[in-house]
Scaffold this motif. Structure first.
Motif, mmCIF file in Angstrom:
data_model
loop_
_atom_site.group_PDB
_atom_site.id
_atom_site.type_symbol
_atom_site.label_atom_id
_atom_site.label_comp_id
_atom_site.label_asym_id
_atom_site.label_seq_id
_atom_site.Cartn_x
_atom_site.Cartn_y
_atom_site.Cartn_z
ATOM 1 N N ARG A 37 1.120 -0.655 0.153
ATOM 2 C CA ARG A 37 -0.264 -0.231 0.108
ATOM 3 C C ARG A 37 0.765 1.246 0.458
ATOM 4 N NH1 ARG A 37 -0.378 0.358 6.172
ATOM 5 N NH2 ARG A 37 0.031 -2.301 6.440
ATOM 6 N N GLY A 38 0.226 2.367 -0.068
ATOM 7 C CA GLY A 38 1.214 3.740 0.009
ATOM 8 C C GLY A 38 1.483 3.883 -1.142
ATOM 9 N N GLU A 39 2.951 4.923 -1.394
ATOM 10 C CA GLU A 39 3.329 4.665 -2.157
ATOM 11 C C GLU A 39 3.979 3.027 -2.425
ATOM 12 O OE1 GLU A 39 6.857 7.349 -2.901
ATOM 13 O OE2 GLU A 39 5.079 8.292 -3.023
ATOM 14 N N THR A 40 3.576 2.961 -3.564
ATOM 15 C CA THR A 40 3.589 1.057 -3.673
ATOM 16 C C THR A 40 4.708 0.731 -4.692
ATOM 17 O OG1 THR A 40 2.323 0.416 -4.518
ATOM 18 C CG2 THR A 40 2.222 0.380 -2.638
ATOM 19 N N TYR A 41 4.892 -0.330 -5.191
ATOM 20 C CA TYR A 41 5.098 -1.121 -6.330
ATOM 21 C C TYR A 41 4.900 -1.019 -6.912
ATOM 22 C CZ TYR A 41 7.386 -4.344 -9.777
ATOM 23 O OH TYR A 41 7.846 -5.207 -10.567
ATOM 24 N N GLU A 42 3.460 -1.553 -6.427
ATOM 25 C CA GLU A 42 2.526 -1.102 -8.125
ATOM 26 C C GLU A 42 2.519 -0.302 -8.846
ATOM 27 O OE1 GLU A 42 -0.809 -3.660 -9.784
ATOM 28 O OE2 GLU A 42 1.364 -4.222 -8.298
ATOM 29 N N HIS A 43 2.246 1.229 -7.754
ATOM 30 C CA HIS A 43 2.110 2.432 -8.423
ATOM 31 C C HIS A 43 3.064 2.034 -9.144
ATOM 32 C CE1 HIS A 43 2.091 7.263 -8.735
ATOM 33 N NE2 HIS A 43 3.057 6.753 -7.707
ATOM 34 N N TYR A 44 4.264 2.390 -8.946
ATOM 35 C CA TYR A 44 6.112 2.438 -10.251
ATOM 36 C C TYR A 44 5.438 1.718 -11.370
ATOM 37 C CZ TYR A 44 7.946 5.144 -6.495
ATOM 38 O OH TYR A 44 7.706 6.149 -5.205
ATOM 39 N N LEU A 45 5.280 0.163 -11.231
ATOM 40 C CA LEU A 45 4.803 -0.175 -12.020
ATOM 41 C C LEU A 45 3.608 0.144 -13.054
ATOM 42 C CD1 LEU A 45 5.701 -3.629 -12.697
ATOM 43 C CD2 LEU A 45 3.913 -4.182 -11.678
ATOM 44 N N ASN A 46 2.741 0.638 -12.578
ATOM 45 C CA ASN A 46 1.752 1.306 -13.412
ATOM 46 C C ASN A 46 2.011 2.140 -13.738
ATOM 47 O OD1 ASN A 46 -0.647 -1.075 -12.101
ATOM 48 N ND2 ASN A 46 -1.137 0.857 -11.059
ATOM 49 N N ILE A 47 3.172 3.620 -13.461
ATOM 50 C CA ILE A 47 3.935 4.645 -14.238
ATOM 51 C C ILE A 47 4.736 3.430 -16.009
ATOM 52 C CG2 ILE A 47 4.942 6.176 -14.494
ATOM 53 C CD1 ILE A 47 4.507 6.590 -11.728
ATOM 54 N N VAL A 48 5.341 2.877 -15.366
ATOM 55 C CA VAL A 48 5.759 1.816 -16.500
ATOM 56 C C VAL A 48 4.864 1.420 -17.405
ATOM 57 C CG1 VAL A 48 7.505 0.441 -16.668
ATOM 58 C CG2 VAL A 48 8.266 1.384 -14.719
ATOM 59 N N SER A 49 3.646 0.960 -17.283
ATOM 60 C CA SER A 49 3.844 0.634 -18.044
ATOM 61 C C SER A 49 2.869 1.185 -18.983
ATOM 62 C CB SER A 49 2.102 -0.990 -17.858
ATOM 63 O OG SER A 49 1.456 -0.083 -16.831
ATOM 64 N N ALA A 50 2.046 2.544 -18.130
ATOM 65 C CA ALA A 50 1.529 3.571 -18.677
ATOM 66 C C ALA A 50 2.280 4.298 -19.887
ATOM 67 C CB ALA A 50 0.438 4.535 -18.054
ATOM 68 N N ILE A 103 12.931 -16.545 -4.391
ATOM 69 C CA ILE A 103 11.657 -17.896 -5.479
ATOM 70 C C ILE A 103 10.541 -16.799 -4.062
ATOM 71 C CG2 ILE A 103 9.898 -19.634 -5.331
ATOM 72 C CD1 ILE A 103 13.397 -20.641 -6.274
ATOM 73 N N ILE A 104 10.846 -17.017 -3.112
ATOM 74 C CA ILE A 104 9.553 -16.714 -1.652
ATOM 75 C C ILE A 104 9.279 -14.945 -2.034
ATOM 76 C CG2 ILE A 104 9.147 -16.421 0.654
ATOM 77 C CD1 ILE A 104 10.506 -18.942 0.881
ATOM 78 N N VAL A 105 10.288 -14.334 -2.205
ATOM 79 C CA VAL A 105 10.123 -12.052 -2.114
ATOM 80 C C VAL A 105 9.558 -12.489 -3.345
ATOM 81 C CG1 VAL A 105 11.610 -10.489 -2.278
ATOM 82 C CG2 VAL A 105 11.958 -11.876 -0.458
ATOM 83 N N HIS A 106 10.282 -13.257 -4.486
ATOM 84 C CA HIS A 106 9.255 -12.086 -5.575
ATOM 85 C C HIS A 106 7.722 -13.361 -6.346
ATOM 86 C CE1 HIS A 106 8.230 -13.571 -9.958
ATOM 87 N NE2 HIS A 106 9.164 -12.922 -10.243
ATOM 88 N N ASP A 107 7.953 -14.429 -5.718
ATOM 89 C CA ASP A 107 6.059 -14.967 -5.373
ATOM 90 C C ASP A 107 5.171 -14.257 -4.671
ATOM 91 O OD1 ASP A 107 7.053 -16.413 -7.447
ATOM 92 O OD2 ASP A 107 7.115 -18.667 -6.418
ATOM 93 N N ALA A 108 5.725 -14.071 -3.530
ATOM 94 C CA ALA A 108 4.652 -13.597 -2.242
ATOM 95 C C ALA A 108 4.003 -12.022 -2.947
ATOM 96 C CB ALA A 108 5.443 -13.332 -1.067
ATOM 97 N N PHE A 109 5.163 -11.314 -3.762
ATOM 98 C CA PHE A 109 5.410 -9.574 -3.423
ATOM 99 C C PHE A 109 5.142 -9.379 -4.739
ATOM 100 C CE2 PHE A 109 6.292 -9.778 0.612
ATOM 101 C CZ PHE A 109 5.291 -9.200 1.188
ATOM 102 N N ILE A 110 5.895 -10.023 -5.634
ATOM 103 C CA ILE A 110 5.513 -9.978 -7.286
ATOM 104 C C ILE A 110 4.398 -10.368 -8.100
ATOM 105 C CG2 ILE A 110 6.523 -9.691 -9.789
ATOM 106 C CD1 ILE A 110 8.025 -7.894 -7.261
#
Length: 166
Positions: A37-50, A103-110
């Protein structure tokens, strides 16, 4: 040496990881928040894809107002920063010292995979999964900051908590 006193190397290593986790809960929670949540990885990923099709600002055919060019420059710089952050996340995960942690960090959060599926697939116990996850998140905070600095991210994100013991 550790076998001689009745304690295996794995048990000492495991105890050390638990101590590090206990002393650095703030950093671990900051990493979780960064991904959730907050200023998150998902936020930056959305900017990159947009902004995937965004090319450089064209200074030759400027409209009469410079506001348009300023907005385009800001958008372009924002997209570059987001791309560097997204790249830094993946590089930090790949730099974790153990393949299981990666594997754990990637699969759990990405990939947002369910924890049961992850620990069943890599054949570890539930308790070991959560220890490796927390320790991996702690190590990720260091690696992520370093990868941002290496990649030239302006105003890098520091996920370390101010009140951590270490």
């Amino acid at each position: 040496f550790f076998q001689f006193i009745g304690v295996s190397y794995f048990e000492v290593w495991h105890m050390d990881m638990k101590t590090v986790i206990k002393n650095n809960k703030g950093t671990i929670n900051n990493v979780r928040k960064f991904f959730k949540r907050g200023e998150t990885y998902e936020h930056y990923l959305n900017i990159v894809s947009a902004t995937a099709g965004l090319s450089s600002v064209n200074y030759k055919n400027q409209p009469s107002k410079t506001n348009y060019t300023d907005r385009m420059e800001k958008l372009y710089l924002r997209a570059i920063r987001a791309k560097k952050i997204v790249d830094s996340v993946q590089e930090a995960i790949n730099s974790l010292p153990e393949k299981r942690m990666q594997i754990i960090v990637h699969d759990a959060f990405i990939d947002n995979e369910v924890s049961y599926n992850i620990y069943a697939r890599i054949h570890i116990e539930r308790s070991q999964y959560f220890v490796l996850l927390d320790y991996g998140l702690y190590l990720f905070a260091d690696a992520f900051l370093m990868r941002q600095l290496i990649n030239g991210v302006p105003d890098p994100i520091d996920l370390h908590a101010d009140d951590d013991a270490c």
